[in-house]
Every structure is written in C-alpha cells, then in structure tokens.
Design a protein around this motif. Structure first.
Motif, PDB file in Angstrom:
ATOM      1  N   GLU A   1       0.825  -1.207   0.000  1.00 43.59           N
ATOM      2  CA  GLU A   1       0.000   0.000   0.000  1.00 43.59           C
ATOM      3  C   GLU A   1       0.859   1.257   0.000  1.00 43.59           C
ATOM      4  OE1 GLU A   1      -2.530   2.023   3.535  1.00 43.59           O
ATOM      5  OE2 GLU A   1      -3.346   0.102   2.840  1.00 43.59           O
ATOM      6  N   GLN A   2       1.868   1.292   0.872  1.00 48.25           N
ATOM      7  CA  GLN A   2       2.714   2.473   0.953  1.00 48.25           C
ATOM      8  C   GLN A   2       3.543   2.659  -0.309  1.00 48.25           C
ATOM      9  OE1 GLN A   2       2.538   4.854   3.374  1.00 48.25           O
ATOM     10  NE2 GLN A   2       3.798   5.974   1.907  1.00 48.25           N
ATOM     11  N   GLN A   3       3.982   1.579  -0.901  1.00 44.42           N
ATOM     12  CA  GLN A   3       4.734   1.680  -2.147  1.00 44.42           C
ATOM     13  C   GLN A   3       3.868   2.258  -3.263  1.00 44.42           C
ATOM     14  OE1 GLN A   3       6.029  -2.426  -2.350  1.00 44.42           O
ATOM     15  NE2 GLN A   3       8.151  -1.864  -1.824  1.00 44.42           N
ATOM     16  N   ALA A   4       2.597   1.880  -3.284  1.00 49.59           N
ATOM     17  CA  ALA A   4       1.674   2.434  -4.284  1.00 49.59           C
ATOM     18  C   ALA A   4       1.505   3.935  -4.073  1.00 49.59           C
ATOM     19  CB  ALA A   4       0.324   1.720  -4.206  1.00 49.59           C
ATOM     20  N   VAL A   5       1.378   4.358  -2.824  1.00 43.88           N
ATOM     21  CA  VAL A   5       1.248   5.788  -2.524  1.00 43.88           C
ATOM     22  C   VAL A   5       2.524   6.521  -2.905  1.00 43.88           C
ATOM     23  CG1 VAL A   5       0.953   7.470  -0.674  1.00 43.88           C
ATOM     24  CG2 VAL A   5      -0.468   5.408  -0.716  1.00 43.88           C
ATOM     25  N   ASP A   6       3.677   5.947  -2.580  1.00 43.34           N
ATOM     26  CA  ASP A   6       4.952   6.579  -2.924  1.00 43.34           C
ATOM     27  C   ASP A   6       5.098   6.726  -4.435  1.00 43.34           C
ATOM     28  OD1 ASP A   6       5.551   6.697  -0.238  1.00 43.34           O
ATOM     29  OD2 ASP A   6       6.836   4.910  -0.260  1.00 43.34           O
ATOM     30  N   GLN A   7       4.652   5.723  -5.170  1.00 47.08           N
ATOM     31  CA  GLN A   7       4.698   5.786  -6.634  1.00 47.08           C
ATOM     32  C   GLN A   7       3.825   6.925  -7.142  1.00 47.08           C
ATOM     33  OE1 GLN A   7       4.357   2.125  -9.291  1.00 47.08           O
ATOM     34  NE2 GLN A   7       2.303   3.001  -9.561  1.00 47.08           N
ATOM     35  N   ALA A   8       2.648   7.103  -6.536  1.00 47.07           N
ATOM     36  CA  ALA A   8       1.752   8.197  -6.927  1.00 47.07           C
ATOM     37  C   ALA A   8       2.400   9.550  -6.666  1.00 47.07           C
ATOM     38  CB  ALA A   8       0.430   8.075  -6.172  1.00 47.07           C
ATOM     39  N   MET A   9       3.134   9.665  -5.559  1.00 47.88           N
ATOM     40  CA  MET A   9       3.793  10.930  -5.255  1.00 47.88           C
ATOM     41  C   MET A   9       4.921  11.227  -6.250  1.00 47.88           C
ATOM     42  SD  MET A   9       2.108  12.219  -2.756  1.00 47.88           S
ATOM     43  CE  MET A   9       0.777  11.586  -3.802  1.00 47.88           C
ATOM     44  N   ARG A  10       5.623  10.184  -6.692  1.00 47.79           N
ATOM     45  CA  ARG A  10       6.671  10.405  -7.698  1.00 47.79           C
ATOM     46  C   ARG A  10       6.046  10.876  -9.012  1.00 47.79           C
ATOM     47  NH1 ARG A  10       8.795   5.750  -5.158  1.00 47.79           N
ATOM     48  NH2 ARG A  10       7.865   4.379  -6.725  1.00 47.79           N
ATOM     49  N   TYR A  11       4.906  10.291  -9.360  1.00 46.27           N
ATOM     50  CA  TYR A  11       4.199  10.723 -10.567  1.00 46.27           C
ATOM     51  C   TYR A  11       3.814  12.195 -10.462  1.00 46.27           C
ATOM     52  CZ  TYR A  11      -0.002  11.570 -13.361  1.00 46.27           C
ATOM     53  OH  TYR A  11      -0.939  12.130 -14.182  1.00 46.27           O
ATOM     54  N   PHE A  12       3.267  12.591  -9.338  1.00 49.95           N
ATOM     55  CA  PHE A  12       2.851  13.983  -9.161  1.00 49.95           C
ATOM     56  C   PHE A  12       4.060  14.916  -9.226  1.00 49.95           C
ATOM     57  CE2 PHE A  12       1.712  17.813  -6.918  1.00 49.95           C
ATOM     58  CZ  PHE A  12       0.393  18.040  -7.273  1.00 49.95           C
TER      59      PHE A  12
ATOM     60  N   ALA B   1      -5.344   8.686  -9.391  1.00 48.35           N
ATOM     61  CA  ALA B   1      -5.255   7.675  -8.335  1.00 48.35           C
ATOM     62  C   ALA B   1      -5.652   6.303  -8.861  1.00 48.35           C
ATOM     63  CB  ALA B   1      -6.141   8.082  -7.156  1.00 48.35           C
ATOM     64  N   LEU B   2      -6.711   6.256  -9.681  1.00 49.60           N
ATOM     65  CA  LEU B   2      -7.093   4.986 -10.300  1.00 49.60           C
ATOM     66  C   LEU B   2      -5.947   4.426 -11.141  1.00 49.60           C
ATOM     67  CD1 LEU B   2     -10.782   5.517 -11.504  1.00 49.60           C
ATOM     68  CD2 LEU B   2      -9.976   3.693  -9.990  1.00 49.60           C
ATOM     69  N   GLU B   3      -5.314   5.291 -11.920  1.00 53.30           N
ATOM     70  CA  GLU B   3      -4.180   4.870 -12.740  1.00 53.30           C
ATOM     71  C   GLU B   3      -3.062   4.289 -11.884  1.00 53.30           C
ATOM     72  OE1 GLU B   3      -3.757   7.466 -16.827  1.00 53.30           O
ATOM     73  OE2 GLU B   3      -2.868   8.261 -14.984  1.00 53.30           O
ATOM     74  N   GLN B   4      -2.748   4.963 -10.798  1.00 54.59           N
ATOM     75  CA  GLN B   4      -1.646   4.523  -9.950  1.00 54.59           C
ATOM     76  C   GLN B   4      -1.940   3.161  -9.324  1.00 54.59           C
ATOM     77  OE1 GLN B   4       1.321   6.142  -9.970  1.00 54.59           O
ATOM     78  NE2 GLN B   4       0.239   7.344 -11.522  1.00 54.59           N
ATOM     79  N   VAL B   5      -3.157   2.955  -8.868  1.00 57.68           N
ATOM     80  CA  VAL B   5      -3.525   1.660  -8.291  1.00 57.68           C
ATOM     81  C   VAL B   5      -3.493   0.577  -9.362  1.00 57.68           C
ATOM     82  CG1 VAL B   5      -5.402   0.375  -7.197  1.00 57.68           C
ATOM     83  CG2 VAL B   5      -4.851   2.681  -6.409  1.00 57.68           C
ATOM     84  N   TYR B   6      -4.005   0.895 -10.540  1.00 56.44           N
ATOM     85  CA  TYR B   6      -4.024  -0.052 -11.666  1.00 56.44           C
ATOM     86  C   TYR B   6      -2.606  -0.516 -11.998  1.00 56.44           C
ATOM     87  CZ  TYR B   6      -4.628  -1.538 -16.578  1.00 56.44           C
ATOM     88  OH  TYR B   6      -4.621  -2.210 -17.770  1.00 56.44           O
TER      89      TYR B   6
END
Length: 473
Positions: free
Chosen positions: A3-14, A138-143
């Motif tokens: 879960e945290q890795q997914a959030v971290d990935q989203a932050m890198r994207y942003f 967010a949907l993209e990042q989870v996908y």
C-alpha cells in the motif's frame, strides 16, 4: 507492491510534473456549458480527454446522448474485473462556468494553467477538472501498482452540464440503472472545510428557489399625487419578506425548519471551525439562528436568502409608486425539512400575517441528502484519510451547498462519500479560480490509499455495511 509503495509511486508521478501537464491540457479545453457555442468542446472533453485515459485502463466506454439537453452528453465507463467483486461508482463533470476572461487579474488567463507559489490558476482547476483529474490519476496509480488490475469493479459517470443544474442526469440514472449498478459511490467536488484539513462529507443540503410577486396595478402613479393613497408593492413585499426571515437572518417559517439537528449531528459539528482562513470573509456576529454554532448554522440548519429584489426601475428611478414588485428567494435546507410543500407553507405564513396579495411561485428545487454518519463506510474512509495525511480529517454530515447527490443516493440507492480536493477561497465560479498544488498532491495521496484499500478489503467492508443496514431495519 505494498500500500505504501503504491502511494509513494503516486507521489513520484505527481512530483514529476506529469499531473500538472495533464491538468493544463484540460484547463485549455473551453468547456463553458452555459454558452450555446461550446458544443464541440464539451463533446471533445469526453471523447478526446477522458475517454482515452479510461480506455487505456481497460474501461469500456459508453457515450450516451443527454435525454433532456442534447448537446450536454454523458460518458459512462465500466471496468468489470469479476462479478463477485465490489463495484465502485465514481463521478465527475468536465463543464465549467463562464470564463469571464476580461475580468481576471493581469497575467492570468482562465484557459491557461498558471502557477504562482502554491496556486494553479485556471477555470475548472477547482471545479471540477482538478478534482476529477486527481481521482483518475489515483485509479491509474492503483491499476499500475497492481499489475493491471484494481481489485474491484469500477464505473465512472461524467457529465457536461453540472454548471447548468445537471439537465438529464436524473433521467439518465433512471434509464441506465443496470449499467450504473454499484455498491458504493466516491467522488470529489465542493471544498474542504479549510485548505489544511482533509474533509469527508456525506451528502449535501438541498435548495429551493421561489419567486414572490405583488401585482398591485397595471401602471405606476405619481408619488406626489397618489402617495399615501395607493399601496406601494415594494414596501409591501419588503415587509412580507421580513416576516419570512428577520433582520438577523433568522428563518421565521416554523414549518420550514428541520428536525434533524440531533445530539449526534451536533457532536460531529463540534469539531468543525468555519472561516478564519486567508481569503475567507469575516463572519457577521449575531447573524443566523440563535443558539447554534457557525458550523451548526451552515451544515445542520436551514437558511432563507433573498437573491434578487426589484420594484420600479432601479437603474432609472422615477417619482412614481410602482405597480409591481418581485423577489427571488432561496431556501437552503438539510434533511428533515418539508421542502416539497414550501409554496403551501409560505402562503399560509403570509396569509396569517395579512399578505394575501403576495403570489408565491416555485422555480426549482433539489432534495437534501445525507449518509448515516454511523455507517462503517464512514469510519473506514476517515481512518484512511487520517493515515494518508497524518491529520485528523473533518467529517461533515453534508455539504453546505448543493450537489446532484440525490441521483446517486436516492435513484441509484448508493451510500455516498465525497472527498473534496478544493478549499473555500478557491475562487470557484468567480475570477482567478485556482487549485492549491499542496492540496492536489495530498488529494492524490489520499485517493490512492483509499482505492488501494478498497481493492484489499472491499468485500469485507461492504459485508459490514450490509450487516449494519440490516440491523437498523
């Protein structure tokens, strides 16, 4: 991936700037639904912007003509991973209000995303392009984090007429109930309580607009020749309005007061502070229902506002007693209000006070909605927001304003959760509209975690919700 890795990935994207580039492209789409010459832009937003993004995530696209307003189309996108998985319905609108280009501050253009400090300026940045872009990201990042799956079924409804009161949305939801069938609704619109504080709200206040009119006579008459002999409809109407709402803004019509400001709702609202942030107007002391806090007045009570009043010719006043007077009023109300009988209640109130000459006409209205704050879904969402932001989120039983939430809660029968990514001083509907970069980033963090958790524990979560509902019957 965790879960945290997914959030971290989203932050890198942003932080890479990709989100800002996407939002800039969409701000450049001139999607003013209040104008009749933007039809191609409105359609392009669905076909050229939202559709391709969702198709890349494996959504099936359904472009549906509006049954009421032909040039304000809909898009319903569906992704079904397994019939036994929970189904989430997401909503957004791609239309905006008038750009009002000539009145923006020097250096700003409503159709050009401009960054100044923490602010991203542009029409639709707050309402609603910025907000739905956060949720789709967010949907993209989870996908991607799950290797090409979400862990739940997802349906997304986009409209292009929200800023003109969502014509056809209710009819679409009535006609397409099978296509839109889901278990849970999550969307983003409206503001947070304040910029720093993540917020969850569970519905919206309703609104009724109505017109009051006095037609005293067919003509105006000289005030020197007839003053003191002919009734003045402007004076009469002002007095009639004063009997409905007093000089301190207190609603006087008992039949239009709510019965839902319970101890439980007051306990929730005791944690809410209204105003006091940069850009917020100063609250007026001693205005509104006595004995209530500012939060209770805004989120738990009803207010009657005079939106417009006209008698005679305000632009060119004459020395004459006008023949007519008219006013448009609005009741903002919470659940537990007999709003559908507003005309009868107002007429009876005015009759009892000698104002039989006032005509009352219903103009338009929408109901108030509110998910039960004790729902297990609410506790889940609040905990998730707290973990993502490391802050105590605000819980509102309903938004102070109005949204088309009734089509989701009443027509489709869904529990509704709203997680806004805007804030009160964003300039929504005015000039210099902007989104805060910090709130957008935190919003992506919040929504990525929330959607990841839905994929992990959605079945158990909905089982708890079902048990809760059955226990209340």
């Amino acid at each position: 991936m965790t879960e945290q890795q997914a959030v971290d990935q989203a932050m890198r994207y942003f932080d890479s700037g990709e989100f800002q580039q996407l939002l800039a492209r969409r701000i450049a789409c001139v999607t003013e639904s209040q104008r009749g010459d933007r039809d191609s832009e409105l359609r392009h937003y669905l076909h050229g912007e939202i559709g391709p993004q969702l198709a890349a995530l494996g959504f099936r696209l359904h472009f549906i003509d509006n049954p009421v307003a032909a040039q304000r189309p809909f898009l319903v996108a569906t992704r079904i991973e397994a019939e036994n998985l929970p189904t989430l319905l997401v909503y957004g609108h791609g239309d905006v209000v008038f750009g009002d280009d000539e009145n923006w501050r020097d250096g700003l253009d409503p159709w050009l995303l401009t960054e100044e400090g923490d602010r991203w300026y542009g029409r639709g940045s707050a309402d609603n392009k910025g907000q739905h872009c956060v949720n789709l990201a967010a949907l993209e990042q989870v996908y991607h984090a799950r290797g090409g799956r979400l862990g739940f079924n997802c349906k997304i409804l986009f409209e292009m007429g929200e800023e003109i009161s969502s014509p056809g949305l209710a009819e679409l939801c009535q006609q397409q109930q099978a296509l839109l069938r889901a278990d849970l609704f999550i969307a983003s619109d409206g503001p947070r309580v304040s910029a720093p504080r993540p917020t969850l709200f569970l519905g919206s206040r309703g609104a009724v607009n109505f017109r009051l009119t006095i037609n005293a006579r067919d003509n105006a008459y000289h005030s020197g020749n007839w003053g003191g002999l002919l009734s003045n409809p402007g004076t009469r109407l002002a007095s009639a309005i004063a009997s409905l709402v007093n000089a301190q803004g207190v609603l006087q019509v008992e039949a239009l007061k709510p019965d839902s400001l319970s101890a439980a709702v007051r306990a929730i609202l005791s944690d809410i502070e209204v105003g006091g942030m940069p850009g917020d107007p100063a609250l007026d002391a001693n205005w509104g229902e006595p004995g209530l806090t500012a939060a209770e007045r805004l989120y738990g009570w009803n207010t009657l506002e005079v939106l417009a009043f006209e008698t005679g010719s305000p632009a060119r006043p004459m020395n004459a007693i006008p023949g007519t007077a008219t006013a448009v009023c609005q009741l903002r109300f919470v659940v537990g209000t007999d709003w559908e009988n507003l005309v009868a209640h107002v007429q009876a109130h005015l009759h009892a006070r000698g104002f039989d000459d006032v005509q009352v006409d219903f103009l338009r209205g929408s109901p108030a909605t509110r998910l039960d704050p004790q729902s297990p879904l609410v506790a889940w969402a609040l905990e998730s927001l707290a973990v993502s932001s490391n802050k105590k989120p605000a819980l509102l039983p309903n938004l102070g304003g109005s949204l088309p939430n009734e089509v989701f809660s009443d027509i489709l029968g869904l529990p509704t959760l709203w997680v806004p990514h805007s804030y009160p001083a964003c300039g929504q509907h005015g000039v210099n509209e902007h989104m805060l970069k910090s709130v957008a980033r935190e919003g992506l963090q919040i929504m990525t975690r929330l959607l990841w958790q839905l994929g992990e524990e959605g079945e158990a979560l909905l089982a708890r919700q079902q048990a809760y509902q059955e226990a209340r019957v």
